[in-house]
Design a protein around this motif. Sequence first.
Motif, mmCIF file in Angstrom:
data_model
loop_
_atom_site.group_PDB
_atom_site.id
_atom_site.type_symbol
_atom_site.label_atom_id
_atom_site.label_comp_id
_atom_site.label_asym_id
_atom_site.label_seq_id
_atom_site.Cartn_x
_atom_site.Cartn_y
_atom_site.Cartn_z
ATOM 1 N N ARG A 11 47.635 27.686 38.466
ATOM 2 C CA ARG A 11 46.905 27.118 39.599
ATOM 3 C C ARG A 11 47.640 25.891 40.150
ATOM 4 N NH1 ARG A 11 42.065 25.883 37.282
ATOM 5 N NH2 ARG A 11 41.183 27.919 37.791
ATOM 6 N N ALA A 12 48.171 25.054 39.257
ATOM 7 C CA ALA A 12 48.865 23.839 39.699
ATOM 8 C C ALA A 12 50.194 24.151 40.378
ATOM 9 C CB ALA A 12 49.097 22.921 38.506
ATOM 10 N N SER A 13 50.761 25.328 40.112
ATOM 11 C CA SER A 13 52.059 25.664 40.706
ATOM 12 C C SER A 13 51.951 26.033 42.178
ATOM 13 C CB SER A 13 52.702 26.819 39.934
ATOM 14 O OG SER A 13 51.972 28.023 40.124
ATOM 15 N N ALA A 14 50.746 26.330 42.655
ATOM 16 C CA ALA A 14 50.562 26.727 44.054
ATOM 17 C C ALA A 14 50.571 25.508 44.962
ATOM 18 C CB ALA A 14 49.260 27.506 44.211
ATOM 19 N N ASP A 15 50.670 25.766 46.273
ATOM 20 C CA ASP A 15 50.770 24.652 47.229
ATOM 21 C C ASP A 15 49.434 24.379 47.930
ATOM 22 O OD1 ASP A 15 50.625 26.882 48.783
ATOM 23 O OD2 ASP A 15 52.510 26.561 49.849
ATOM 24 N N ARG A 16 48.322 24.845 47.372
ATOM 25 C CA ARG A 16 47.007 24.446 47.879
ATOM 26 C C ARG A 16 46.050 24.306 46.701
ATOM 27 N NH1 ARG A 16 44.180 29.561 51.013
ATOM 28 N NH2 ARG A 16 44.739 31.224 49.534
ATOM 29 N N ASP A 17 44.968 23.572 46.928
ATOM 30 C CA ASP A 17 44.095 23.166 45.826
ATOM 31 C C ASP A 17 43.374 24.328 45.149
ATOM 32 O OD1 ASP A 17 44.802 20.561 46.201
ATOM 33 O OD2 ASP A 17 43.101 20.083 47.513
ATOM 34 N N GLU A 18 42.936 25.280 45.915
ATOM 35 C CA GLU A 18 42.198 26.407 45.339
ATOM 36 C C GLU A 18 42.945 27.703 45.658
ATOM 37 O OE1 GLU A 18 38.099 26.434 46.349
ATOM 38 O OE2 GLU A 18 37.744 24.423 45.577
ATOM 39 N N PRO A 19 44.000 27.969 44.904
ATOM 40 C CA PRO A 19 44.855 29.116 45.212
ATOM 41 C C PRO A 19 44.201 30.437 44.795
ATOM 42 C CG PRO A 19 45.600 28.078 43.205
ATOM 43 C CD PRO A 19 44.493 27.203 43.747
ATOM 44 N N ARG A 20 44.710 31.482 45.376
ATOM 45 C CA ARG A 20 44.300 32.839 44.992
ATOM 46 C C ARG A 20 45.430 33.423 44.153
ATOM 47 N NH1 ARG A 20 42.909 34.610 49.816
ATOM 48 N NH2 ARG A 20 40.736 34.014 49.537
ATOM 49 N N ILE A 21 45.100 33.870 42.938
ATOM 50 C CA ILE A 21 46.101 34.329 41.974
ATOM 51 C C ILE A 21 45.847 35.790 41.644
ATOM 52 C CG2 ILE A 21 47.132 33.931 39.695
ATOM 53 C CD1 ILE A 21 46.098 31.066 39.826
ATOM 54 N N GLU A 24 45.687 45.894 29.096
ATOM 55 C CA GLU A 24 45.957 44.466 28.960
ATOM 56 C C GLU A 24 45.952 43.776 30.319
ATOM 57 O OE1 GLU A 24 49.148 41.638 26.716
ATOM 58 O OE2 GLU A 24 49.956 43.224 27.981
ATOM 59 N N HIS A 25 46.508 44.420 31.332
ATOM 60 C CA HIS A 25 46.515 43.816 32.668
ATOM 61 C C HIS A 25 45.079 43.554 33.132
ATOM 62 C CE1 HIS A 25 50.437 46.346 33.258
ATOM 63 N NE2 HIS A 25 50.552 45.440 32.304
ATOM 64 N N ALA A 26 44.213 44.537 32.918
ATOM 65 C CA ALA A 26 42.815 44.373 33.323
ATOM 66 C C ALA A 26 42.130 43.292 32.491
ATOM 67 C CB ALA A 26 42.078 45.701 33.180
ATOM 68 N N THR A 27 42.450 43.239 31.193
ATOM 69 C CA THR A 27 41.846 42.225 30.319
ATOM 70 C C THR A 27 42.231 40.823 30.765
ATOM 71 O OG1 THR A 27 41.801 43.739 28.422
ATOM 72 C CG2 THR A 27 41.747 41.382 27.948
ATOM 73 N N LEU A 28 43.518 40.621 31.049
ATOM 74 C CA LEU A 28 43.968 39.296 31.481
ATOM 75 C C LEU A 28 43.347 38.904 32.817
ATOM 76 C CD1 LEU A 28 47.755 39.409 30.516
ATOM 77 C CD2 LEU A 28 45.948 38.059 29.424
ATOM 78 N N ALA A 29 43.296 39.853 33.756
ATOM 79 C CA ALA A 29 42.720 39.548 35.068
ATOM 80 C C ALA A 29 41.255 39.160 34.926
ATOM 81 C CB ALA A 29 42.858 40.755 35.989
ATOM 82 N N ARG A 30 40.518 39.905 34.115
ATOM 83 C CA ARG A 30 39.094 39.606 33.947
ATOM 84 C C ARG A 30 38.896 38.273 33.223
ATOM 85 N NH1 ARG A 30 37.664 44.161 31.870
ATOM 86 N NH2 ARG A 30 37.993 43.576 29.701
ATOM 87 N N TYR A 31 39.672 38.027 32.173
ATOM 88 C CA TYR A 31 39.480 36.819 31.364
ATOM 89 C C TYR A 31 39.910 35.560 32.114
ATOM 90 C CZ TYR A 31 39.568 33.789 27.252
ATOM 91 O OH TYR A 31 39.323 32.775 26.360
ATOM 92 N N LEU A 32 41.001 35.656 32.863
ATOM 93 C CA LEU A 32 41.516 34.486 33.569
ATOM 94 C C LEU A 32 40.887 34.299 34.946
ATOM 95 C CD1 LEU A 32 45.298 34.892 32.671
ATOM 96 C CD2 LEU A 32 43.676 33.286 31.666
ATOM 97 N N GLY A 33 40.139 35.301 35.406
ATOM 98 C CA GLY A 33 39.518 35.198 36.717
ATOM 99 C C GLY A 33 40.480 35.480 37.849
ATOM 100 N N PHE A 34 41.531 36.274 37.587
ATOM 101 C CA PHE A 34 42.518 36.616 38.611
ATOM 102 C C PHE A 34 42.175 37.973 39.220
ATOM 103 C CE2 PHE A 34 46.005 34.162 36.091
ATOM 104 C CZ PHE A 34 45.360 32.970 36.375
ATOM 105 N N LEU A 35 42.789 38.254 40.369
ATOM 106 C CA LEU A 35 42.668 39.568 40.988
ATOM 107 C C LEU A 35 43.686 40.516 40.358
ATOM 108 C CD1 LEU A 35 42.441 38.483 44.718
ATOM 109 C CD2 LEU A 35 40.625 39.633 43.460
ATOM 110 N N LEU A 36 43.281 41.728 40.059
ATOM 111 C CA LEU A 36 44.216 42.743 39.590
ATOM 112 C C LEU A 36 44.685 43.541 40.802
ATOM 113 C CD1 LEU A 36 45.605 44.075 37.184
ATOM 114 C CD2 LEU A 36 43.661 45.627 37.016
ATOM 115 N N VAL A 37 45.979 43.476 41.096
ATOM 116 C CA VAL A 37 46.504 44.098 42.311
ATOM 117 C C VAL A 37 47.687 44.990 41.965
ATOM 118 C CG1 VAL A 37 45.734 42.214 43.803
ATOM 119 C CG2 VAL A 37 48.027 42.123 42.795
ATOM 120 N N GLU A 38 47.963 45.913 42.861
ATOM 121 C CA GLU A 38 49.153 46.763 42.789
ATOM 122 C C GLU A 38 49.974 46.544 44.047
ATOM 123 O OE1 GLU A 38 48.032 50.819 41.991
ATOM 124 O OE2 GLU A 38 46.516 50.210 40.513
#
Length: 839
Positions: free
Chosen positions: A232-242, A256-270
């Motif tokens: 989150r800190a690596s992005a150039d805005r305060d509330e980034p979309r990851i 594992e990809h789905a587990t990480l996305a769900r646990y970290l609150g990220f979007l799972l994308v292709e």
Amino acid sequence: MGEGATDGEGQAGRRLSQRRVAQWVRDYSRLPGIPDEFLGPDGAPRAVWSRFFDAFGALAPDEIERRFAMADRHLREAGVTYRAPGDSADRPWSLSHLPLLIDEADWQQLSAGIKQRAQLLELVLRDIYGEGRLVAEGALPAAAIAGSPEYLRPVCGVAPPGGRYLSIYAADVGRGPDGRWWVLGDRTQAPSGAGYALENRLVLSRAFADLYKSMNVPRVAPFFEAFRDSLRASADRDEPRIGVLSPGSFSETYFEHATLARYLGFLLVEGDDLAVSDNRIHIRTVAGLKRLDVLLRRVDSNSLDPLELDASSRLGVPGLVDVLRKDGVVVANMPGSGVLEARALLGFLPALSRRLLGEELKMPHIATWWCGQRSAREEVLARLDEVAIEGAYRRGVPGFHSTGPVLASELDASERQRLIDAIGGRGMDYVGQEVVRLSTMPVWEQGQLTPRPFVLRVFAAATPDGWTIMPGGFCRIAEQADARAVSMGDGARAADVWVVSEKQVSTATLLPATDKVRIRRIAGVLPSRAADNLFWLGRYLERAEATLRLVRALGSPMRGPNNKGASAAMQSAERIQRILVAWGAISQASRTAPGRIAAEALQSPDRFGSALSLVRAAQRTATGLRERLSPDAWQVITEMAERLAYEVEDDDSVLSAAELTLQELASFAGLAQENMNRAAGWRFLDMGRRAERAINTTRFARQFAYDEAGDEDLDVLLTLVDCQITYRSRYLLAPVLAPVRDLAVLDTYNPRSVAFQVASLNEHIAALPSLKEYGLIEKPQRLAVAVQAMLATAEAEKLEVKSLFSLEQDLLNLAEAIGLHYFPHGPNASRPEKLTGLA
């Protein structure tokens, strides 16, 4: 008196536990000459294992088996899977019932070595893709780098957005003959296993909750929280979309990809979910394009951009490398970082550590000679029977079918000579490595402890305060006693890793204080692919329910005499079978074997329209939604597939399986209705169900409420649309055509009627964002409004089969229009007209 008895019982229990542990130690067949984690050089259990088995041995044998079964059940119900290379289907996850134990002092040394190595590799990458001084000054051979397919020339000179080449790093380690930890390989591309380590911890900490707490094992959650905050800190805005960029559901580690996305609150994308515009990466969503700030990639570097890298790749995003040049997105890890996984570079790292860090490597690695240098090549050929030959850049040896190392001592004369010629002809493709037997750890097999070789993968995450290490890791255990390399595809199992401390573990959290969190009630972003999957998940499940209701209705005439007459019942059964044939659930109708027909419609794996095939289609679709489905919802789908796959024996078991599966479908509908947020995801799932139910109910009405329909056919229709109770409470008479048609098609108060489904579709479509800006009603809503108006003004007495057929076609067109409008497939997919107001 009672207290004394209790003390006596406790002492007896401890003596029993000590005897069990002593027996386990006597039966433990330690492999000679190989380091072991359980037993020390003196043959006695190490302190950390003694502490564990003192508590473990106090459990009764039946209790131990119960705890093991609990762990296995959780893995099965949670749907934890992986896919080995070459597999066409997922395999269930195999988890050892005992963890790998590491004492705190040993772990501190291991952590220090991993941190140092991560720091060194970051500096090497910065030079390779930057100034290039290491090659220019002879510290690294240019051929050792340029020969790697992971060295990407298009990213040379590109400063990594966010400031780092490596955001996450992992090292495979094993205990060497000297008792120290040795590095077996570096993982800098897109290290896998962290999500599985998280799931392993969840399983064993639940199965042995008290034992886990007593061992003072640090939590892994702070590691993931620190990693998330760093991205989150690596992005150039305060509330980034990851987003987590995945190759898709056919990836070996998609779970594992789905587990990480769900646990970290990220979007799972292709890759297909993403598009480049205005030097930024955007997600295709049901509301148009939305900016994406950070990509945690699980796609190999060379597949990330078909314009500048591998042109045949369908996994990446065209234009991604150019966006990186213009600082438009942070990618973790930076494309090209996989070059450091090459074994060709291992032999140069000690000197690079002294040059770049001014210190020796804290952790040794397997002695490695890159055959691209004459002196190293000559030494390898001179000691050919003492070393293992590996590929310099990829797993396997070029020119040989083995996926692991090749031992010249095990080759026949012709193959040995072929290996020598290959190394002499193109030495840069090969390395020689010292043959080191992996240390062993205990596993539980048939009631006793057995030593098995293992490899430990340790993870490090880059943070603003330096590298942080996951307390534990991902352990893989070989099934064979003699192992030099381990991979899950070679029949290994996983194990949780417990770092054991004498002090109580802190429960402090890295989560921010509540007064620093801005409260939000936004619906979030729904990628168009996820919306498509949710829509079809709803359709598949509703189609399976309709098929099951037909199977159940078909079973009624089989169960005995019919009050309305055998002839009418037979005609109704024939109508049911004609629908099943049209839907692809059965091959052909049969008057003489309704039981066989029902069984085929229920569970034929070869019929695309059978209930089993439809539930499996729903399961495959749900696999692409793992990060969005609750464990309960996934469990319901899994149990339905397992139930229908179990072969039925007679007519009663057919009906029983259909009934139980219908109950499970109702459970899923209840979970969706009560537990899903009323955001776009829920709307598309419900739209799929409503569209399919409207189509199926119209088909039922056309087949059983035709102009000359009798009591038996109308009764079947009421059964299929689950309206028997409602009809009989309204009309104290046998089924009559007009009231039945009204109830099944036109009644807006009936949640099973066509009118109710269309009204719900209208409500959902109206709530979704518009993709056009001309102010006119869009096609899906235009069709839905027209159908709703027709139903609202229709009269049951004037409904005809022809009008029902026309209604069915309109509903099919509506479902198709929804897909074309919101889901980005094909050249006709709708897009927003302009990109104003991007989030």
